[in-house]
Design an enzyme around this catalytic site. Structure first.
Site, short mmCIF file in Angstrom:
data_model
loop_
_atom_site.label_atom_id
_atom_site.label_comp_id
_atom_site.label_asym_id
_atom_site.label_seq_id
_atom_site.Cartn_x
_atom_site.Cartn_y
_atom_site.Cartn_z
N SER A 1 3.57 2.56 9.40
CA SER A 1 3.72 3.99 9.09
C SER A 1 3.33 4.85 10.30
CB SER A 1 2.81 4.37 7.92
OG SER A 1 3.24 3.75 6.75
N ASP B 1 2.28 -0.84 -1.62
CA ASP B 1 2.98 -1.96 -0.97
C ASP B 1 2.28 -3.30 -1.22
OD1 ASP B 1 4.90 -0.24 -0.02
OD2 ASP B 1 3.92 0.06 1.91
N GLN C 1 6.80 9.52 1.99
CA GLN C 1 8.06 9.72 2.72
C GLN C 1 8.66 11.08 2.39
OE1 GLN C 1 10.35 6.17 1.82
NE2 GLN C 1 9.13 4.94 3.23
#
Ligand code: S3P
Length: 431
Positions: free
Chosen positions: A23, A317, A170
Site C-alpha cells: 500500500s 487481507d 481505496q
C-alpha cells in the site's frame, strides 16, 4: 504459472525480512509522480502490483528510473501535469492502482481508457466512479461499475462531502487525491477507519489534511508537492503468513524486522494475541510518519474468537489466513461483517472455504464471513491439489495450511504470490 509442491514443516527458527509494504509503495510512487521534482523511494516493493502502478505513471508522463531492485528515482510531473497517454492503460490485477489512479486522473485534463486482468475486470468500481463523477470527472464504465473504464479529467473539480457506506482505503484515497485538485474542502466519512497511509503521507508532505476519527478532510487547490525521499517499511500483511506459521508449528520462533505496525493494519496480529499467541514488538520507531517495529513470535496454544464487523477493516487481507489459524484453535471461531471479502482478487470467503475443506477443515460459509471449528487435524489422502484461484493471498494462506498438514500438497499457480510478495516461496523454502 508454476504449481508448487509442499510437505509438512517440523519447526522454524529464523530472523527474516518480509516484502516492503504494498500500500505504501503504490502511494509513494503516486505522490512522487505528482511532485514538482526528483524523488527517491527506498525499499520499494518490486512486485507485480506495484509495477502496474509504475508502468501506468510512466505512460502518464512520469520519468521513473529503477536504480536498483530496492530504489526508485522518480521525476514528478506536478499535480496537474500528467500527459495524455498514447494507449489504453493496464492496471493488471491491482485494485489499488486502478482506484487511486482514477482519483488522480480526475483532476488532470487528459482522457484515459483503463483496463485490467480477468479478476480486476469483475471487481466493483461504482464506489469510486460515483464520488469522482460528482466532483466533475467524466467517467463511463461497463454497466457503470466494471472495466473497461474511460475517464476524462477536469482541472476545476468541485469539492464534496462523501459519506461512504463501506470502509475502503481505496475509495477514500481516490477522493482525497481528487480533493487535492478541487475547489474548497472535500470531506470524507467512513463507517470504520480504513488504512490511513494516504493521510499519513499527505501529512508528511505538508498537504493540508485534517483527521478526526473516521472523518478526513482536505483543503483543495494544493499548489505543489515538494520533491521528497522516503523509505518504505516492510508489509504487515506479508509478515502475517510467517507469524501464523510460527504460531502454529511446535518449538518455533521468529524475528521479523522493520514491519509497519500502523494500527489500521495490524488487526490480525492483535486478534492472534487475544487468541493467546505469544507475539511482542521491539525497537518501536516512527519512519516517515508510519510506526515501525520488529516483531517476535513463538509457537502458541490458541483459543477461538469472534470477529465483529468493526474489527474487519484492520485485517481485511488477513481473514483467509485467520480461517487457517482458526482450524487449530480451541473452540469455534466466527468471522462476521466481512462481505467485502467477496469482491477481492477472488471471492475469498468461497475460495478459502472450498480449499481448506479439501484438507479436512470444518468451515461453514456465511454470506458475510465464516464459522470455523477448531482443533481439526489438517490432512490429505495422497497428493492433494489445491487451487490458488490466481489470488496471491489465497496461495500464501494455503502455504501456511500446508505447512501443518500431513501429506503432500500441490498449490496450483502458487507463483501468483509475486503480486505482493515476490520472495515468498524462496523465503518459505529457506526457513
Ligand atoms: C488497499 C486497501 C484494501 C486492501 C487492499 C489494499 C490499499 O482494499 O484490501 O489489498 O492499498 O488501499 P479496500 O480499500 O478496497 O478495502
Amino acid at each position: 504459472m508454476a504449481d508448487i509442491k509442499i510437505t509438512k514443516k517440523s519447526k522454524i527458527n529464523a530472523e527474516i525480512n518480509v516484502a516492503a509494504d504494498k500500500s505504501i509503495t503504490h502511494r509513494a510512487v503516486m505522490f512522487a509522480s505528482l511532485s514538482s521534482g526528483e524523488c527517491i523511494i527506498n525499499n520499494f516493493l518490486n512486485s507485480k502490483d506495484c509495477y502496474s502502478t509504475i508502468e501506468l505513471f510512466k505512460n502518464l508522463g512520469t520519468k521513473i528510473i529503477e536504480e536498483t531492485n530496492k530504489t526508485l528515482r522518480i521525476f514528478g510531473c506536478g499535480l496537474q501535469g500528467l500527459k495524455q497517454p498514447k494507449k489504453e492503460l493496464d492496471c493488471g490485477n491491482s485494485g489499488t492502482t486502478l482506484r487511486l489512479s482514477l482519483g488522480i486522473i480526475a483532476g488532470n485534463e487528459i482522457k484515459v481508457k483503463l483496463i485490467g486482468d480477468e479478476s480486476l475486470s469483475k471487481r466493483p468500481m461504482a464506489r469510486v466512479i460515483e464520488p469522482l463523477s460528482l466532483m466533475g470527472a467524466n467517467i463511463s464504465a461497463k454497466e457503470n461499475n466494471y472495466l473497461p473504464i474511460e475517464i476524462e479529467g477536469n482541472k476545476n473539480l468541485k469539492s464534496i462531502t462523501w459519506n461512504s457506506k463501506i470502509a475502503s482505503a481505496q475509495v477514500k484515497s481516490a477522493v482525497l487525491f481528487a480533493g487535492m485538485n478541487a475547489n474548497g474542502e472535500t470531506i470524507y466519512k467512513e463507517p470504520v477507519l480504513s488504512r490511513d497511509h494516504t493521510e499519513r503521507m499527505m501529512e508528511y508532505l505538508n498537504i493540508p489534511i485534517k483527521k478526526k476519527e473516521n472523518i478526513t478532510s482536505i483543503t483543495g487547490k494544493v499548489k505543489e508537492i515538494k520533491p521528497f525521499e522516503i523509505t518504505v517499511p516492510n508489509d504487515p500483511s506479508s509478515a502475517s503468513y510467517f507469524i501464523a506459521m510460527t504460531v502454529l508449528l511446535p518449538n518455533s520462533s521468529m524475528l521479523i524486522k522493520n514491519v509497519c505496525v500502523n494500527s489500521t493494519r495490524i488487526g490480525f496480529i492483535n486478534i492472534l494475541i487475544k487468541m493467546g499467541a505469544k507475539i511482542s514488538f521491539s525497537n518501536p520507531r516512527i519512519l516517515y510518519n508510519e510506526p515501525v517495529a520488529d516483531i517476535f513470535v513463538e509457537s502458541s496454544k490458541l483459543k477461538s474468537i469472534k470477529i465483529k464487523a468493526e474489527e474487519v477493516p484492520s485485517m481485511i487481507d488477513e481473514l483467509p489466513l485467520l480461517a487457517v489459524v482458526a482450524t487449530q484453535a480451541d473452540g469455534v471461531t466466527e468471522i462476521k461483517g466481512a462481505q467485502e471479502l467477496r469482491v477481492k482478487e477472488s471471492d475469498r470467503i468461497k475460495t478459502i472455504t472450498i480449499e481448506l475443506q479439501k484438507l479436512g477443515a470444518k468451515i461453514i460459509e456465511q454470506p458475510d464471513g465464516m464459522i470455523i471449528m477448531g482443533n481439526t487435524k489438517l490432512k490429505t489422502i495422497g497428493n492433494e491439489i489445491l487451487n490458488s484461484y490466481n489470488d496471491h493471498r489465497i496461495a500464501m494462506s494455503l502455504a501456511v495450511a500446508s505447512s501443518i498438514c500431513d501429506g503432500e500438497i500441490i498449490i496450483k499457480n502458487a507463483e501468483c504470490a509475486d503480486i505482493s510478495f515476490p520472495e515468498f516461496w524462496n523465503l518459505y523454502r529457506s526457513i
